[in-house]
Design a protein around this motif. Structure first.
Motif, PDB file in Angstrom:
ATOM      1  N   SER A 118       9.899 -11.834   0.140  1.00 17.89           N
ATOM      2  CA  SER A 118      10.146 -10.726   1.061  1.00 17.89           C
ATOM      3  C   SER A 118       9.808  -9.396   0.402  1.00 17.89           C
ATOM      4  N   PRO A 119       9.553  -8.379   1.218  1.00 16.73           N
ATOM      5  CA  PRO A 119       9.394  -7.033   0.656  1.00 16.73           C
ATOM      6  C   PRO A 119      10.745  -6.531   0.150  1.00 16.73           C
ATOM      7  N   ASP A 120      10.721  -5.639  -0.815  1.00 19.89           N
ATOM      8  CA  ASP A 120      11.960  -5.026  -1.266  1.00 19.89           C
ATOM      9  C   ASP A 120      12.481  -4.138  -0.135  1.00 19.89           C
ATOM     10  N   PRO A 121      13.652  -4.444   0.428  1.00 17.66           N
ATOM     11  CA  PRO A 121      14.098  -3.702   1.612  1.00 17.66           C
ATOM     12  C   PRO A 121      14.429  -2.236   1.344  1.00 17.66           C
ATOM     13  N   VAL A 122      14.920  -1.927   0.156  1.00 15.44           N
ATOM     14  CA  VAL A 122      15.307  -0.543  -0.135  1.00 15.44           C
ATOM     15  C   VAL A 122      14.087   0.370  -0.157  1.00 15.44           C
ATOM     16  N   THR A 123      13.062  -0.032  -0.902  1.00 14.63           N
ATOM     17  CA  THR A 123      11.870   0.823  -0.962  1.00 14.63           C
ATOM     18  C   THR A 123      11.073   0.770   0.345  1.00 14.63           C
ATOM     19  N   ALA A 124      11.184  -0.338   1.075  1.00 16.67           N
ATOM     20  CA  ALA A 124      10.498  -0.401   2.369  1.00 16.67           C
ATOM     21  C   ALA A 124      11.070   0.643   3.321  1.00 16.67           C
ATOM     22  N   VAL A 125      12.393   0.784   3.311  1.00 15.33           N
ATOM     23  CA  VAL A 125      13.030   1.756   4.198  1.00 15.33           C
ATOM     24  C   VAL A 125      12.858   3.178   3.664  1.00 15.33           C
ATOM     25  N   LEU A 126      13.215   3.377   2.402  1.00 17.83           N
ATOM     26  CA  LEU A 126      13.205   4.741   1.860  1.00 17.83           C
ATOM     27  C   LEU A 126      11.809   5.280   1.583  1.00 17.83           C
ATOM     28  N   LEU A 127      10.982   4.485   0.912  1.00 15.69           N
ATOM     29  CA  LEU A 127       9.669   4.974   0.507  1.00 15.69           C
ATOM     30  C   LEU A 127       8.658   4.874   1.648  1.00 15.69           C
TER      31      LEU A 127
ATOM     32  N   ALA B   3       0.819  -1.215   0.000  1.00 17.82           N
ATOM     33  CA  ALA B   3       0.000   0.000   0.000  1.00 17.82           C
ATOM     34  C   ALA B   3       0.851   1.262   0.000  1.00 17.82           C
ATOM     35  N   HIS B   4       2.155   1.110   0.266  1.00 16.28           N
ATOM     36  CA  HIS B   4       3.118   2.218   0.190  1.00 16.28           C
ATOM     37  C   HIS B   4       3.927   2.136  -1.114  1.00 16.28           C
ATOM     38  N   PHE B   5       3.495   1.286  -2.039  1.00 10.92           N
ATOM     39  CA  PHE B   5       4.189   1.035  -3.308  1.00 10.92           C
ATOM     40  C   PHE B   5       5.521   0.326  -3.117  1.00 10.92           C
ATOM     41  N   VAL B   6       5.613  -0.482  -2.078  1.00 13.63           N
ATOM     42  CA  VAL B   6       6.782  -1.335  -1.855  1.00 13.63           C
ATOM     43  C   VAL B   6       6.458  -2.698  -2.460  1.00 13.63           C
TER      44      VAL B   6
ATOM     45  N   PHE C 203      12.564  -6.642   6.987  1.00 12.76           N
ATOM     46  CA  PHE C 203      13.552  -7.706   7.202  1.00 12.76           C
ATOM     47  C   PHE C 203      12.976  -8.893   7.972  1.00 12.76           C
ATOM     48  N   LEU C 204      12.048  -8.650   8.872  1.00 12.05           N
ATOM     49  CA  LEU C 204      11.519  -9.733   9.708  1.00 12.05           C
ATOM     50  C   LEU C 204      10.449 -10.583   9.022  1.00 12.05           C
ATOM     51  N   THR C 205       9.893 -10.099   7.927  1.00  8.19           N
ATOM     52  CA  THR C 205       8.819 -10.863   7.285  1.00  8.19           C
ATOM     53  C   THR C 205       9.295 -11.695   6.097  1.00  8.19           C
TER      54      THR C 205
ATOM     55  N   VAL D  89       6.613  12.383  12.539  1.00  4.80           N
ATOM     56  CA  VAL D  89       6.092  11.012  12.666  1.00  4.80           C
ATOM     57  C   VAL D  89       7.048   9.987  12.055  1.00  4.80           C
ATOM     58  N   VAL D  90       7.991  10.462  11.243  1.00 10.01           N
ATOM     59  CA  VAL D  90       8.982   9.559  10.662  1.00 10.01           C
ATOM     60  C   VAL D  90       9.780   8.843  11.746  1.00 10.01           C
ATOM     61  N   VAL D  91       9.921   9.462  12.908  1.00  5.38           N
ATOM     62  CA  VAL D  91      10.700   8.884  13.998  1.00  5.38           C
ATOM     63  C   VAL D  91      10.103   7.545  14.452  1.00  5.38           C
ATOM     64  N   GLY D  92       8.798   7.426  14.437  1.00  9.90           N
ATOM     65  CA  GLY D  92       8.161   6.176  14.830  1.00  9.90           C
ATOM     66  C   GLY D  92       7.875   5.246  13.664  1.00  9.90           C
ATOM     67  N   TYR D  93       7.670   5.810  12.484  1.00 14.96           N
ATOM     68  CA  TYR D  93       7.255   5.017  11.316  1.00 14.96           C
ATOM     69  C   TYR D  93       8.426   4.308  10.649  1.00 14.96           C
ATOM     70  N   LEU D  94       9.557   4.974  10.549  1.00 18.96           N
ATOM     71  CA  LEU D  94      10.720   4.418   9.850  1.00 18.96           C
ATOM     72  C   LEU D  94      11.235   3.126  10.476  1.00 18.96           C
ATOM     73  N   PRO D  95      11.459   3.068  11.786  1.00 22.66           N
ATOM     74  CA  PRO D  95      11.983   1.818  12.351  1.00 22.66           C
ATOM     75  C   PRO D  95      11.051   0.621  12.151  1.00 22.66           C
ATOM     76  N   LEU D  96       9.746   0.862  12.231  1.00 20.97           N
ATOM     77  CA  LEU D  96       8.799  -0.247  12.049  1.00 20.97           C
ATOM     78  C   LEU D  96       8.784  -0.731  10.609  1.00 20.97           C
ATOM     79  N   SER D  97       8.793   0.193   9.662  1.00 23.88           N
ATOM     80  CA  SER D  97       8.813  -0.203   8.248  1.00 23.88           C
ATOM     81  C   SER D  97      10.086  -0.989   7.926  1.00 23.88           C
ATOM     82  N   ALA D  98      11.214  -0.523   8.440  1.00 23.67           N
ATOM     83  CA  ALA D  98      12.480  -1.208   8.197  1.00 23.67           C
ATOM     84  C   ALA D  98      12.494  -2.585   8.845  1.00 23.67           C
ATOM     85  N   ALA D  99      12.035  -2.665  10.083  1.00 27.65           N
ATOM     86  CA  ALA D  99      12.034  -3.952  10.794  1.00 27.65           C
ATOM     87  C   ALA D  99      11.140  -4.967  10.095  1.00 27.65           C
TER      88      ALA D  99
END
Length: 197
Positions: free
Chosen positions: A167-176, A78-81, A153-155, A140-150
């Motif tokens: 797996s999700p694409d890790p680069v776009t999951a973190v950046l986008l 839903a975030h285009f990842v 990698f964890l899924t 809000v990036v402070v709370g959203y970024l770590p969860l998206s990144a985790a």
């Protein structure tokens, strides 16, 4: 004179910590609420869609894909990842189950609406200018970024005992999903609340 400077510096430090705390709570809250809505709404559909992959994984000595991982992939979609899927030839293809055929494009609005709302909440009552309110909302990036990144990698889910995984694409999951979405939509929410005040 140094006492005044120290007091101002301390006040600024407290304000920044408060802004970061608001951002962390708001961002994490938006992520969890978005995932929860996606889970309640789509977990049954995701489980049925992953049944075939689960059978293959079990035949190769692994485990079926749990619904919570599939919903996490869907929420990141839903975030285009994109989700990376291994093929039988050893290559990898990517898919977005939200924008693909039969997907639910209503899910695309979910992260944007939640992040705009928490951005507005984070900036509410700050009494600052438009730019400061947008910055507060983008916190809000402070709370959203770590969860998206985790989650990126964890899924990852190995197919059987092989080295290949979905797996999700890790680069776009973190950046986008982790950075761009919360900064943009949080800032929009912060600016909107300032314009409304």
């Amino acid at each position: 004179m140094s006492t005044t400077r120290d007091a101002t510096g301390t006040g600024d430090g407290i304000a920044v910590r408060g802004l970061l705390a608001r951002g962390a709570v708001g961002g994490a809250g938006a992520w969890f609420v978005g995932y929860l809505v996606a889970y309640v709404w789509k977990s049954q559909t995701v489980s049925e869609a992953l049944r075939g992959v689960g059978v293959v994984s079990e035949l190769l000595g692994g485990e079926a894909v749990p619904a919570w991982k599939g919903v996490a992939w869907l929420f990141l979609n839903a975030h285009f990842v994109a989700t990376r899927i291994p093929t039988i030839t050893g290559a990898t293809r990517t898919a977005n189950f939200v924008t693909g055929e039969g997907g639910s494009t209503l899910l695309l609005a979910l992260p944007a609406l939640l992040l705009t709302a928490v951005g507005a909440i984070g900036a509410y009552g700050r009494g600052a200018g438009l730019l400061d309110s947008a910055k507060a909302g983008a916190g809000v990036v402070v709370g959203y970024l770590p969860l998206s990144a985790a989650v990126a990698f964890l899924t990852a889910h190995a197919i059987g005992d092989t080295q290949v995984a979905i797996s999700p694409d890790p680069v776009t999951a973190v950046l986008l999903a982790g950075a761009v979405y919360p900064v943009v939509f949080g800032a929009v929410g912060g600016a909107l609340v300032r314009l409304a005040e």
